[in-house]
Enzyme design. Structure first.
Site, PDB file in Angstrom:
ATOM      1  CG  HIS A 467      -1.826   1.153   1.363  1.00  0.00           C
ATOM      2  ND1 HIS A 467      -3.161   1.086   1.062  1.00  0.00           N
ATOM      3  CD2 HIS A 467      -1.600   2.429   1.747  1.00  0.00           C
ATOM      4  CE1 HIS A 467      -3.715   2.282   1.262  1.00  0.00           C
ATOM      5  NE2 HIS A 467      -2.785   3.108   1.675  1.00  0.00           N
ATOM      6  CD  GLU A 468       1.536   3.627   3.642  1.00  0.00           C
ATOM      7  OE1 GLU A 468       1.709   4.680   2.997  1.00  0.00           O
ATOM      8  OE2 GLU A 468       0.491   3.393   4.284  1.00  0.00           O
TER       9      GLU A 468
HETATM   10 ZN   LIG Z   1      -3.056   5.194   1.911  1.00  0.00          ZN
END
Ligand SMILES: [Zn+2]
Length: 678
Positions: A467-468
């Site tokens: 995600h990051e």
């Molecule tokens: Zn996010």
């Protein structure tokens, strides 16, 4: 002069962490604010008549020094802070907000901006320049720059009252949370709780010189109790206490505050010429209008409801078979869901972790970026780090051109706040013909290595890393002219698309085979485990979806209307929840009076965006699935129309260029197993 106020003479002009001392910051900030002020002064006092270049563009490029010092300082304050840094943060924050107020309230500056804005049809501007002009103009007009003096004053008064009310709302919730405690002295009352939760409850009791166990409304105490405690009466008691925060008709009651906030926001919007607060907020969102948000939520509701009902009935039957529960209540939900999940999947983190050694997962994320976008990651040790744990990389394209500098900081330590986030030390922009490449960072709090074991991630940590990393790709692949439109500087309900879409690769066999190998034996993760991960990830997705929709609808019910005729908070709320209820209503509870997201935080008219972003990422990923998860063609389109574009154009326009059509909710519903797979 502080090193911070000069151009960095470092490799790739990276932040010179080793040479910066904490004492450097305050004077450097003050100097940079002075410099930024004179840049603004130069724009205002320019004798030439206002033009896009000498006003709008100049404004966007101004304050570069201040921005760089701010990003270094506030990134450190989040990832490697100490008392001194925190003290400086408190001193600096008012200086910074004063400076930004000075800009938005600067009449002469607005006059120039408005002159350019009013002549925009005669200007020969690119799409990006149009977007920038619009954005700059609105940063003034949305703050009342066009209003006559008396109305301006009224606006300031409303803003002041609103910020006080929001503060009070939060103080009440905090006081309610701290006030309640459930003191248990009989061990049978904590039956079912995992050892860790029991231990924590015992320690809490001890810290207050009490026997036994103490349960509170803080999440780390509340969540395990609701999930595992066998005693139904106590779960009921705790749940009701949690649900009645700000709704007890006492000095901590929030009902009046909710009504006042809703009304003041409405008044503020009207003053600025908008129909409602939601119209005001959504003007700068991909969703655009309250009607569109409500339609979106209701369509999703219609499609998810049958599945949610079915899940609810199954859960009710499960609870009846297990414990002879007649009517499933809110305080039974987490408890029986956990039991049912265990029974169905028997999947625990310890079984998965050996396949997710951190080094392998990092390699996996890099490999995905290489296969999709041709990016190469080379670890370097020639630039400064702010902590020895930080990893540093040089990112290049297939021709060896520098794309970005990438920092990754994975382990928890004192001085780092919780959670995971992406940030940057230097923005991307094209200035004086030079494409300045960005310095991007991700910060996480993952399981640390031990003497005998490397860092092994839970599956949740794996998806967090992806995600990051998705946010980071948005930053790294940015390719815009103006800094304020670059990378992740996009509308709020569009920013999670690059991050959430990356998570999808974690569930694909093709990807997992690349990196999910056992840290001892080298064995690739078995297919059976992959299937279990997938199946359990959509467990109770229908009920979860309904819950998210209900919060989104409640948010819109307060902000998408004229609230003048609402007199009773609970009655109003019940109306908003009517179509989404599965559990019986609890008369002594109220959601609005503790709905901090929308009444204290920044989510008003924005709660829908959680689901909105999911619809986007599922729809976008389905395109990859159709053409192959590593399709170069789809990846190239995603890079060209989404990742590299930042906020240079309307997000719906960008999305349609990528996908060929508007996003449809069906992909999300299919992924979640709520409707038939294609
Ligand atoms: Zn996010």
């Amino acid at each position: 002069m502080s090193i911070l106020n000069s151009t960095f003479k470092t490799l790739y002009s990276t932040a010179p962490f080793a040479a910066i001392t904490t004492e450097d910051f305050l004077p450097a900030f003050k100097k940079a604010i002075e410099n930024a002020k004179s840049e603004i002064g130069a724009i205002v006092n320019n004798a030439d008549k206002p033009s896009f270049e000498n006003t709008i563009e100049a404004l966007d490029y101004s304050g570069e020094e201040l921005d760089r010092i701010s990003s270094i300082f506030f990134n450190l304050n989040a990832a490697e802070t100490n008392d001194d840094i925190q003290k400086i943060a408190q001193e600096v924050s008012p200086l910074l907000s004063e400076f930004s107020n000075d800009i938005t309230l600067n009449k002469d500056l607005f006059k120039r901006v408005k002159t350019v804005y009013d002549s925009k049809s005669e200007l020969d501007l690119t799409t990006e320049q149009h977007t920038l002009l619009d954005k700059k103009y609105k940063s003034f007009s949305r703050n009342g720059a066009n209003l006559p003096a008396a109305k301006k004053e009224k606006l300031r008064a409303i803003d002041k009252e609103l910020s006080q009310l929001k503060l009070k709302f939060g103080e009440h919730i905090l006081a309610e949370t701290n006030k309640f405690e459930m003191h248990l002295t009989d061990e049978s009352e904590v039956s079912g709780l995992p050892e860790g939760a029991k231990e924590a409850a015992k320690q809490l009791a001890e810290s207050k010189n009490k026997e036994g166990w103490l349960i509170t409304l803080d999440y780390p105490s509340y969540i395990p109790f609701m999930t595992y405690a066998d005693n139904r009466k106590l779960r009921e008691k705790l749940s009701k206490a949690f649900g009645s925060k700000g709704f007890n008709n006492d000095e901590l009651d929030n009902q009046d505050i909710v009504l006042k906030i809703a009304n003041l926001r409405f008044d503020r919007a009207q003053l600025l010429g908008y129909k409602t607060h939601a119209h005001f907020v959504l003007e700068e969102r991909m969703a655009e209008t309250p009607e569109k948000v409500t339609t979106f939520l209701n369509e999703l509701l219609a499609k998810a409801k049958p599945a949610a009902k079915k899940e609810f009935e199954d859960l009710e039957k499960f609870a009846k078979d297990l414990d002879n529960i007649d009517k499933l209540q809110k305080w039974d939900s987490a408890y029986y869901a956990e039991k049912l999940k265990q029974k169905r999947f028997d999947l625990d983190d310890e079984k998965l972790k050996p396949y997710f050694k951190l080094d392998n997962v990092i390699d996996g994320a890099f490999t995905v970026a290489t296969k999709l976008f041709g990016l190469q990651f080379e670890e370097i040790d020639t630039i400064d780090k702010y902590h020895p744990d930080v990893l540093t990389y040089k990112v290049t394209d297939t021709e060896g051109n520098l794309v970005a500098i990438f920092y990754a900081d994975f382990f928890p330590r004192e001085g780092k706040r919780n959670g995971a986030w992406m940030t940057s030390y230097k923005p991307q922009m094209i200035k004086d013909g030079v494409n300045e490449r960005p310095h991007v960072s991700i910060v996480c709090n993952f399981t640390k290595p031990t003497k005998s074991k490397p860092s092994l991630l839970t599956f949740n940590e794996v998806t967090t890393l992806f995600h990051e990393f998705g946010h980071a790709l948005h930053g790294m692949l940015a390719n815009t002219t103006y800094p304020s439109l670059s990378g992740t500087s996009v509308f709020w309900d569009f920013v999670e698309l690059p991050s959430q879409i990356l998570e999808n690769w974690c569930y694909e066999e093709e990807t997992l085979k690349l990196f999910a190998t056992h840290y001892n034996t080298g064995e690739v993760i078995p297919m059976e485990l992959i299937e279990k991960i997938k199946a359990s990830s959509t467990f109770h997705e229908g009920m979860q979806t309904l819950r998210q929709i209900s919060f989104g609808l409640l948010d819109m019910s307060w902000h998408g209307i004229n609230p003048k005729n609402v007199t009773d908070v609970k009655t109003h709320e019940s109306k908003a929840f009517k179509g989404t209820n599965l559990f019986p209503d609890v008369p002594e509870n109220c959601m609005s009076t503790s709905f901090s997201h929308i009444f204290q935080g920044g989510y008003s008219s924005g709660y829908y965006s959680y689901k909105w972003a999911e619809v986007l990422d599922a729809d976008a990923f389905e395109y990859f699935k159709e053409e192959g998860v590593f399709s170069k063609v789809v990846a190239e389109k995603f890079k060209t129309f989404v990742l590299s574009q930042g906020g240079t154009d309307n997000p719906m326009t960008l999305y349609k260029k990528f996908r060929g059509k508007e996003p449809q909710p069906d992909a999300l519903l299919r992924r979640a197993g709520l409707i038939e797979k294609k």
